[in-house]
Design an enzyme around this catalytic site. Structure first.
Site, PDB file in Angstrom:
ATOM      1  N   SER A   1      -2.171  -4.460  -1.171  1.00 45.47           N
ATOM      2  CA  SER A   1      -2.042  -4.840   0.234  1.00 45.47           C
ATOM      3  C   SER A   1      -3.011  -4.011   1.065  1.00 45.47           C
ATOM      4  CB  SER A   1      -0.609  -4.599   0.708  1.00 45.47           C
ATOM      5  OG  SER A   1      -0.524  -4.634   2.119  1.00 45.47           O
ATOM      6  N   SER A   2      -3.462  -4.560   2.183  1.00 45.78           N
ATOM      7  CA  SER A   2      -4.372  -3.823   3.056  1.00 45.78           C
ATOM      8  C   SER A   2      -3.675  -2.666   3.757  1.00 45.78           C
ATOM      9  CB  SER A   2      -4.988  -4.760   4.102  1.00 45.78           C
ATOM     10  OG  SER A   2      -3.971  -5.316   4.928  1.00 45.78           O
ATOM     11  N   CYS A   3      -2.341  -2.606   3.677  1.00 43.29           N
ATOM     12  CA  CYS A   3      -1.618  -1.508   4.325  1.00 43.29           C
ATOM     13  C   CYS A   3      -1.825  -0.176   3.607  1.00 43.29           C
ATOM     14  CB  CYS A   3      -0.131  -1.822   4.427  1.00 43.29           C
ATOM     15  SG  CYS A   3       0.765  -1.720   2.868  1.00 43.29           S
TER      16      CYS A   3
ATOM     17  N   TYR B   1       6.228   1.451   1.361  1.00 44.35           N
ATOM     18  CA  TYR B   1       5.633   0.321   0.649  1.00 44.35           C
ATOM     19  C   TYR B   1       4.169   0.613   0.312  1.00 44.35           C
ATOM     20  CZ  TYR B   1       3.792  -4.436  -0.059  1.00 44.35           C
ATOM     21  OH  TYR B   1       3.174  -5.550  -0.562  1.00 44.35           O
TER      22      TYR B   1
ATOM     23  N   LYS C   1       2.156   0.923  -3.350  1.00 43.76           N
ATOM     24  CA  LYS C   1       0.965   0.140  -3.690  1.00 43.76           C
ATOM     25  C   LYS C   1      -0.201   1.053  -4.083  1.00 43.76           C
ATOM     26  CE  LYS C   1       2.312  -4.120  -3.392  1.00 43.76           C
ATOM     27  NZ  LYS C   1       2.308  -4.958  -4.619  1.00 43.76           N
TER      28      LYS C   1
ATOM     29  N   HIS D   1       5.588 -13.316   9.092  1.00 46.12           N
ATOM     30  CA  HIS D   1       4.345 -12.781   9.647  1.00 46.12           C
ATOM     31  C   HIS D   1       3.795 -13.733  10.708  1.00 46.12           C
ATOM     32  CE1 HIS D   1       4.262  -9.433   6.899  1.00 46.12           C
ATOM     33  NE2 HIS D   1       4.433 -10.247   5.872  1.00 46.12           N
TER      34      HIS D   1
END
Length: 325
Positions: free
Chosen positions: A111-113, A140, A144, A183
Site C-alpha cells: 500500500s502507498s501508506c 497497518y 505492510k 474510500h
C-alpha cells in the site's frame, strides 16, 4: 511429437477481494495457468500450521499475496491491534511457508501508506523508512513494511524471487461501497447515484476540493502485478536500483478532488449542484506515486480515470442490491 505446455499452479491469496479477484480474472485467460484458490473457511491464513500444510500438499509454482485486513480511517483507529496482528500473521505464514515448500516466485501487494506522512511528492521508492508515518493507519503501514522486508530478506538470504508492488489508490469492480467506511471513489459514486435517484438538488463534498489524489483502476493493478511477477530477473535487476525492495504501481497522474467529483457527477448522470464544504478536513494536500521504475521495466497504465469510473458505475448498477442499507 506434440509439444507439451508447462502448466503453472498459481495460488492467489485473497482471491475474493478487489485486487485478488482482478488478478484471478486475468490469470483465467492464460492457457498455461492452473489456479489454486481457497476461501477463508477452507484455509485459515492466520494459522501457521494450516498454511504450511497447504503449501506442502499443493505444490504451488507462483504466489500472489493479495490477502489482507483492510479498512478506512475509522476501522484503523478502532481496531489497530487487529490490523497489525492479522496482516503480520498472513504475510509471515504465506511468505515463509512458500519458501519452505520451495516456491521461488511470489508477489506481495502492499500500500502507498508505507511512505512517510510528509514524503516529498511524487513519492519515490527510496522514501521508505525516511520519516514518520501517518498516525491513523500506522499499525497497518508497519505490517505492510514488514511484508516488504520479509520478501527482501528471503531474496537476500535464500536467493528467492519475491517481489513487492505498492499500489496507489485503487478503485473498480468489487470495491467497498459501504456508506460509512468506503474510500473516496465508491463513496462519491454511491452518494451521486442516490442523489440522482432522489432528485436531491445539491451534493456537498467534504473539504475544499483542492487536495490532489492519484487513482488506478484495479484491472490495471492486476495487469501490473502479473507483469512484475513474470518479468525476467535480468530485466528486473537492470531496471531497478540496487537492492530495491519494492516497486510503485500507479498512473503518475493525479487530479483534484473537485475534478474527481465533477467527473463522477457526469459519469453517474447527476444534474444537481456540486458544492464543497471547506469546514471539513482536507487531509494531505497531495499523494502521488513516482512510477519511473515501473515504466523502465516496460509497463504503463491503460485505463483513463473517466473510462474506469464509467465501467465501475456499470458494475455498481448491476450489483447495487448488494449495497442496500
Amino acid at each position: 511429437m506434440a509439444s507439451t505446455t508447462v502448466v503453472k499452479r498459481i495460488f492467489v491469496a485473497g482471491h475474493n477481494g478487489m485486487v485478488g479477484s482482478a488478478i484471478v480474472r486475468q490469470l483465467q485467460q492464460q492457457d498455461n495457468v492452473e489456479l489454486v484458490l481457497r476461501s477463508r473457511s477452507e484455509l485459515n491464513l492466520l494459522s501457521q500450521a494450516d498454511v504450511q500444510a497447504f503449501f506442502q500438499q499443493e505444490k504451488i509454482d507462483q504466489v500472489y499475496l493479495a490477502a489482507a485486513k483492510v479498512g478506512g480511517i475509522i476501522a484503523n483507529n478502532t481496531y489497530p491491534a487487529d490490523f497489525i496482528y492479522e496482516n503480520l500473521m498472513i504475510e509471515c505464514n504465506i511468505i515463509h511457508s512458500a519458501h519452505v515448500a520451495g516456491v521461488n516466485d511470489l508477489v506481495f501487494l502492499g500500500s502507498s501508506c508505507i511512505y512517510p506522512k510528509l514524503a516529498e511528492q511524487p513519492m519515490q521508492e527510496s522514501a521508505l523508512l525516511t520519516g514518520t508515518l501517518e498516525p491513523t493507519n500506522e499499525p497497518y503501514a508497519v505490517a505492510k513494511i514488514a511484508g516488504i522486508k520479509l520478501c527482501e530478506s528471503y531474496n537476500r538470504q535464500y536467493g528467492r524471487n519475491y517481489r513487492s508492488v505498492m499500489p496507489t489508490n485503487l478503485y473498480g469492480e468489487n470495491d467497498n461501497f459501504h456508506p460509512n467506511n468506503s474510500h473516496v471513489i465508491p463513496a462519491l459514486m454511491r452518494r451521486f447515484h442516490e442523489a440522482k435517484l432522489n432528485n436531491t438538488p445539491e451534493v456537498a463534498v467534504w473539504g475544499s476540493g483542492k487536495p490532489m489524489r492519484e487513482f488506478l483502476h484495479v484491472d490495471d493493478m492486476a495487469a501490473a502485478s502479473i507483469f512484475v511477477a513474470n518479468v525476467s530477473q535480468e530485466t528486473y535487476e537492470s531496471c531497478t536500483e540496487p537492492m530495491l525492495s519494492h516497486i510503485n504501481v500507479g498512473t503518475g497522474v493525479d487530479c483534484t478532488i473537485a475534478e474527481l467529483a465533477l467527473t463522477m457527477a457526469e459519469v453517474v448522470g447527476y444534474q444537481g449542484n456540486v458544492t464543497f464544504d471547506a469546514t471539513k478536513p482536507d487531509g494531505a494536500p497531495r499523494k502521488l506515486m513516482n512510477v519511473d521504475t515501473l515504466k523502465r521495466l516496460g509497463w504503463s497504465y491503460t485505463i483513463e480515470l473517466k473510462d474506469g469510473l464509467a465501467s465501475t458505475y456499470k458494475w455498481f448498477l448491476a450489483h447495487q442490491d448488494d449495497f442496500r442499507g
